[in-house]
Scaffold this active site. Sequence first.
Site, mmCIF file in Angstrom:
data_model
loop_
_atom_site.group_PDB
_atom_site.id
_atom_site.type_symbol
_atom_site.label_atom_id
_atom_site.label_comp_id
_atom_site.label_asym_id
_atom_site.label_seq_id
_atom_site.Cartn_x
_atom_site.Cartn_y
_atom_site.Cartn_z
ATOM 1 N N LYS A 23 -27.408 -91.212 -32.309
ATOM 2 C CA LYS A 23 -28.769 -90.800 -32.647
ATOM 3 C C LYS A 23 -29.795 -91.489 -31.754
ATOM 4 O O LYS A 23 -30.686 -90.853 -31.194
ATOM 5 C CB LYS A 23 -29.061 -91.109 -34.110
ATOM 6 N N ARG A 93 -32.386 -94.530 -41.058
ATOM 7 C CA ARG A 93 -31.158 -93.730 -41.023
ATOM 8 C C ARG A 93 -30.107 -94.384 -40.148
ATOM 9 O O ARG A 93 -30.417 -95.051 -39.167
ATOM 10 C CB ARG A 93 -31.454 -92.316 -40.500
ATOM 11 N N GLY A 102 -23.312 -87.457 -42.820
ATOM 12 C CA GLY A 102 -23.326 -87.652 -44.258
ATOM 13 C C GLY A 102 -22.500 -88.805 -44.781
ATOM 14 O O GLY A 102 -22.510 -89.089 -45.972
ATOM 15 N N MET A 104 -22.664 -92.107 -43.945
ATOM 16 C CA MET A 104 -23.420 -93.334 -44.198
ATOM 17 C C MET A 104 -24.767 -92.971 -44.819
ATOM 18 O O MET A 104 -25.019 -91.817 -45.128
ATOM 19 C CB MET A 104 -23.563 -94.135 -42.903
ATOM 20 N N ARG A 337 -27.664 -81.788 -32.445
ATOM 21 C CA ARG A 337 -26.360 -82.340 -32.083
ATOM 22 C C ARG A 337 -25.422 -81.177 -31.794
ATOM 23 O O ARG A 337 -25.696 -80.044 -32.191
ATOM 24 C CB ARG A 337 -25.791 -83.204 -33.200
ATOM 25 N N HIS A 453 -23.505 -79.820 -46.860
ATOM 26 C CA HIS A 453 -22.473 -80.823 -46.575
ATOM 27 C C HIS A 453 -21.085 -80.203 -46.664
ATOM 28 O O HIS A 453 -20.232 -80.405 -45.798
ATOM 29 C CB HIS A 453 -22.605 -81.979 -47.570
ATOM 30 N N ARG A 559 18.252 -77.134 -33.031
ATOM 31 C CA ARG A 559 18.986 -78.051 -33.910
ATOM 32 C C ARG A 559 20.047 -77.263 -34.667
ATOM 33 O O ARG A 559 19.770 -76.654 -35.695
ATOM 34 C CB ARG A 559 18.005 -78.733 -34.870
ATOM 35 N N ARG A 615 21.306 -78.381 -28.987
ATOM 36 C CA ARG A 615 21.854 -79.687 -29.323
ATOM 37 C C ARG A 615 23.085 -79.490 -30.210
ATOM 38 O O ARG A 615 23.014 -78.831 -31.249
ATOM 39 C CB ARG A 615 20.817 -80.539 -30.070
ATOM 40 N N SER A 771 16.392 -85.537 -22.252
ATOM 41 C CA SER A 771 15.390 -85.116 -23.219
ATOM 42 C C SER A 771 15.115 -86.303 -24.130
ATOM 43 O O SER A 771 16.025 -86.797 -24.796
ATOM 44 C CB SER A 771 15.886 -83.922 -24.045
ATOM 45 N N THR A 774 12.043 -88.735 -29.212
ATOM 46 C CA THR A 774 11.163 -89.867 -29.551
ATOM 47 C C THR A 774 11.119 -90.170 -31.041
ATOM 48 O O THR A 774 10.624 -91.232 -31.422
ATOM 49 C CB THR A 774 9.740 -89.623 -29.020
ATOM 50 N N ASN A 775 11.594 -89.249 -31.888
ATOM 51 C CA ASN A 775 11.636 -89.587 -33.317
ATOM 52 C C ASN A 775 12.599 -90.754 -33.550
ATOM 53 O O ASN A 775 12.237 -91.795 -34.112
ATOM 54 C CB ASN A 775 12.082 -88.373 -34.133
ATOM 55 N N ASP A 776 13.869 -90.591 -33.109
ATOM 56 C CA ASP A 776 14.846 -91.671 -33.282
ATOM 57 C C ASP A 776 14.572 -92.838 -32.345
ATOM 58 O O ASP A 776 14.795 -94.000 -32.713
ATOM 59 C CB ASP A 776 16.267 -91.140 -33.044
ATOM 60 N N CYS A 839 11.260 -84.000 -26.724
ATOM 61 C CA CYS A 839 11.442 -83.001 -27.789
ATOM 62 C C CYS A 839 11.189 -83.570 -29.180
ATOM 63 O O CYS A 839 11.564 -82.953 -30.172
ATOM 64 C CB CYS A 839 12.835 -82.384 -27.708
ATOM 65 N N TYR A 859 8.484 -81.279 -19.013
ATOM 66 C CA TYR A 859 8.072 -80.453 -20.143
ATOM 67 C C TYR A 859 7.942 -81.300 -21.404
ATOM 68 O O TYR A 859 8.455 -82.418 -21.479
ATOM 69 C CB TYR A 859 9.071 -79.311 -20.386
#
Length: 897
Positions: A23, A93, A102, A104, A337, A453, A559, A615, A771, A774-776, A839, A859
């Site tokens: 602001k 303000r 809204g 704060m 804004r 709001h 999978r 897989r 590949s 990244t989960n495991d 993946c 990829y």
Amino acid sequence: MTDQRVFMFSEGNASMRELLGGKGADLAEMTRAGLPVPYGFTITTASCRDYYTHLGHIPLSLIEEIEAALANLEQKTGKIFGDPANPLFVAVRSGAVTSMPGMMDTILNLGMNDETSEGLATITGNRKYALECYARFIQMYGHVVMGIENNAFSKLLRQLNTAQGTEHIGQLEQTELVELIDKYKSLIHQRAKKPIPQNVREQLIDAVRAIFRSWSNPRAKVYRKVHKIPEDQGTAVSIQEMVFGNLDEYSGTGVLFTRNPSTGVHEILGEYLPSAQGEEVVMGIRTPFGISYLAQTMPAVYEELHEAASRLEAWYGDIQDIEFTIEQGKLYILQTRGARRTAQAAMKAAVDYAKEGIITKEEALLRIEPEHLNQLLHQSIEAQDADKVVATGLPASPGAVSGALVFDSETAEAWTSVGKRVILVRRETTPQDIHGVIAAEGLLTLRGGMTSHAAVVARGMGTPCVCGCEEMELREDAKELICGEYTFREGDLISLDGATGQVYAGEIKLKDPEISEELSLVLSWADEIKQMKVYANIDQPGDVKYARKWGAEGIGLCRTEHMFLSPSRLPLIQRVIVAGNAQERQEALYRLLPIQQSDFEQIFTEMDGLPVTIRLLDPPLHEFLPKLEVLEGRKEHLRMITMDGDTDELDKVERVISKVQELRETNPMLGWRGARLGIVFPEIYDMQIEAIFRAAANCIDRGISVVPEIMIPLVGHANELSTLRRLVDEVAEQVLRENLRHCPYRVGTMIEVPRAALTAAEIAKHADFFSFGTNDLTQMTLGYSRDDAERRFLSQYMEQKIVEANPFEVLDEEGVGELMKLALTRGRSWKPQLVAGLCGEHGGDRESIRFCHQIGLDYVSCSPYRVPFARIAAAQAQIRERNVSVPQFGSEVTSTA
């Protein structure tokens, strides 16, 4: 770095955003542009951080700077703060670096006391107006500074309105306003044990302290968490001369969008309330008129506003959300804004700006928020059913949804936590409802307009919303919603169509979204620019059509274990597992072979010519079997009902129990699964590989181009991959030779074990591609079990800043990311042309995609519905790498009424 902590608007500029907040910095730009902005000054974000560092203390030096700025303001306005004969009133303000609408607090009309309110009445000749302003100030100050809940004030006002037959404070007469002020004062004295200060300077410093304090209120914390806003930004405070929209019939307040925030169509869209102050529109306390009302009643002011709106849109090059006040026929621009808009509107506006030559394609792409594209993928109503429509309000945020009706935010949050889909209905929402708005699938309000709001927050979050449904009656005590002949109670099903504003009784049938013309064009621009390809993860052949629909360039993860979970297939894989010997196992696998082959044929056919990464079976075998406690219960039941000599069924259950006990592991996710399973039971992988290549041969016969890629999961040692690669090559050669077909294929592995990343050079000798799973890899690198971590401690870790984000949603670049870079470097040192992708679920996250682009992956692969996100995010990563200079849009420029 300056030591100055208070800046007049004329002293700042847009480059000072980190110091002055959104602001404050943009108010300086507004002033420079020559727009009618009320005079004022800004207290810096650094002062807010100091406030917290010094445990709520405001130093004398800052108070002295505020006093000096206040004297400057008095000089500019010709008014004196606290002088009954010529009073200056100000608004106080918040203004964070990142817009938090809204969340704060704000205090209007500050400087009011018993004497200055009488002075205002004398100067204006309008005692009713002065009393109304005083009452509003007492309520805001009592709530924001003295901590008294707003409902207590609202209840007193509601009681008085009911007694007088009025609807809002502006309709009360002088006598009632005096009574209301006395009631407000009594409430404050009763709850706070002290009155509001009559000393206006004490009011001001207490107000600044309260605005700093509001940075840490619960709703602001929730909002920052959802929108990933840093906790250490702090808020600036803007202090400005008040202008009054409730002064007389030639005064008013409103909000204007330079383009439609729901559709993006280039049309002025706005709302206006005569004789009102700004919060009545923004908070939805009263339902306003359309902006055409202003054009009819004050055409000259409307033309001036229209011209200002055009200037502001040209100045910022983006859709503007403008708040304005008219005081006795004079226009003041209170705020502009970057408008919160739907994804549809953002997309259309970006495309239109690019077509008009205002911005480039690259700039248009950088304006798109990939995580908000789910708005464009919202479901809609399949067929309109007029008989079910019970009410119609304003179409505040598009999308259609069905859910159970709830009447308060706490219930919405509680029911959502146990898996219920809910629609939150309120008379009007306030910032205190943010947790309920976040939890709800849809939002319905009885009051408020397109700029209330509820509407603004819902649009920003992509939540379907209908506002201003005044034909409904809400009985909060009874938890009932009355719509003509219908009475809905908590838990009843209703449906909303945020695109039309219609409310339906019960559940409605929805249809899947379609890609709009604008999204299609933006995605084509993204595909022209991005370097990384975007693949999709699938579980079933039916998923492939969605992958293609959303533009996937291949399948990065199929999978196969999920293909066995249907009721017709699960018994077959269970027979493989419980087989007593190799012959029984082979017979069960023989029955699975044609089913798997059919699955792969469907996938290859749909992906004609595009790579398909399959897989091989990955999870522990016990996951396909019933739980032990269920089996034990079945066994006891059979024992009770089995006749002598008829024990076949009981024997079967006991054999399964024995097999489940045999397969039981202490830590199954680190046990007998993936490559380890394939090495011990090669016949399972043998069947899957044969199915893949028989499917490929059949497809080739039908003229379909097949690009199979076989992925060996959970490899941690090069010898595991070399052993299973030989199996793939042997089976492939046998099947293809038998069918006299040539089918190039690749064999690779998932890098999901830290040892695999460390020994990637050795593993690359036997791999055509990597590949990153990244989960495991995240679980094993951090030592976090995902389910347990997210349930037990990750939320506290994020709150305490031990971790910045959930590492299962946003890639841990410092840990997991370093392993990925190491694996990629070592793998390509042995095999420079090694193909590499990601993946895991991180493939649909913008920051993770940026990292993947940065380290040189070929990829990313994500769920089909996140493919559009990933395509745009990959293009954005490429654009940013080129250091394209793009202005920052969506800034907030605020003044006060």
